[in-house]
Scaffold this motif. Sequence first.
Motif, PDB file in Angstrom:
ATOM      1  N   THR A  74       0.845  -1.196   0.000  1.00 36.90           N
ATOM      2  CA  THR A  74       0.000   0.000   0.000  1.00 36.90           C
ATOM      3  C   THR A  74       0.880   1.245   0.000  1.00 36.90           C
ATOM      4  O   THR A  74       1.486   1.599   1.016  1.00 36.90           O
ATOM      5  N   GLU A 123      -5.267   4.386   8.084  1.00 33.54           N
ATOM      6  CA  GLU A 123      -5.012   5.269   6.953  1.00 33.54           C
ATOM      7  C   GLU A 123      -6.293   5.962   6.508  1.00 33.54           C
ATOM      8  O   GLU A 123      -6.294   7.155   6.212  1.00 33.54           O
ATOM      9  N   ARG A 124      -7.391   5.215   6.501  1.00 29.63           N
ATOM     10  CA  ARG A 124      -8.653   5.756   5.987  1.00 29.63           C
ATOM     11  C   ARG A 124      -9.314   6.723   6.964  1.00 29.63           C
ATOM     12  O   ARG A 124      -9.959   7.688   6.552  1.00 29.63           O
ATOM     13  N   LYS A 155       4.103   6.262   2.032  1.00 32.47           N
ATOM     14  CA  LYS A 155       4.351   7.706   2.067  1.00 32.47           C
ATOM     15  C   LYS A 155       4.344   8.226   3.507  1.00 32.47           C
ATOM     16  O   LYS A 155       5.155   9.077   3.879  1.00 32.47           O
ATOM     17  N   GLU A 196       0.213   4.418  -0.197  1.00 32.91           N
ATOM     18  CA  GLU A 196      -0.189   5.531   0.659  1.00 32.91           C
ATOM     19  C   GLU A 196       0.413   5.375   2.051  1.00 32.91           C
ATOM     20  O   GLU A 196       0.850   6.359   2.669  1.00 32.91           O
TER      21      GLU A 196
END
Length: 249
Positions: free
Chosen positions: A11, A151-152, A16, A13
């Motif tokens: 993933t 993350e979400r 990062k 994201e």
Amino acid sequence: MKIKVINPNTTLEMTKGIEHAAKTAARPDTQIIAVSPEMGPVSIESYYDEYLSIPGVIEEIKKGEEEGVDAFVIACWGDPGLHAAREVTDKPVVGIAESSVYLASMLAARFSVVTVLPRIKTMLEELVDSYGASKKIANIRTTPMGVLDFERDPAAGMEMLRQEGKRAVKEDDAEAILLGCAGMAEFADSLEKELGVPVIDGVVAGVKFAESIVDLGKKTSKLKTYKYPEKKEFKGTLENFGQSQASIK
């Protein structure tokens, strides 16, 4: 100094976020390379996920040898592939769980881990025990949120960590809190202010340990356990791992 930080899941994201935490912790003269493998699960929340992430981690370690990397950080709180990674390089390889546990052991007599889903509790108990810290661990606290849920919905993630962190200090008598997922880095400073105890993010700990080991001029021992793998044939999906043995020193 060049440190490669490997997020064992795919993933980007999340990678990062890990990169941001690593760069924030690193010295100005340290170059951070943050990557995800080309193959592997999107998140790691079971033995199955962990084991299937390891080939991708090993591939990134081998690439790092060609990239002139000075040290590696495996950025998942299960430290997947840590020992195998040390066999394919003489550069320092540290895991974020390992780094967190060792750092906490120097800062607090007892500590708790706050992590993701309940199913990984036994996995992390075994991991902490393998690092010789079973007498220092007060508890491993889980939340109903998966890795990618943080993350979400970071606001919900922060609230979960806050609740379990408060319980750890009050009920476990924990004197430090370890965040048991690489995707939790952004919450560490705020939680530390609220809880009044050290809150350790593994990515930060891993980067600082890696820098220190490189500064000391130390490399992975090749005497016996972590010596380079013997050349042998691999078949099927893993065939390229056997072919690439020729490039190992």
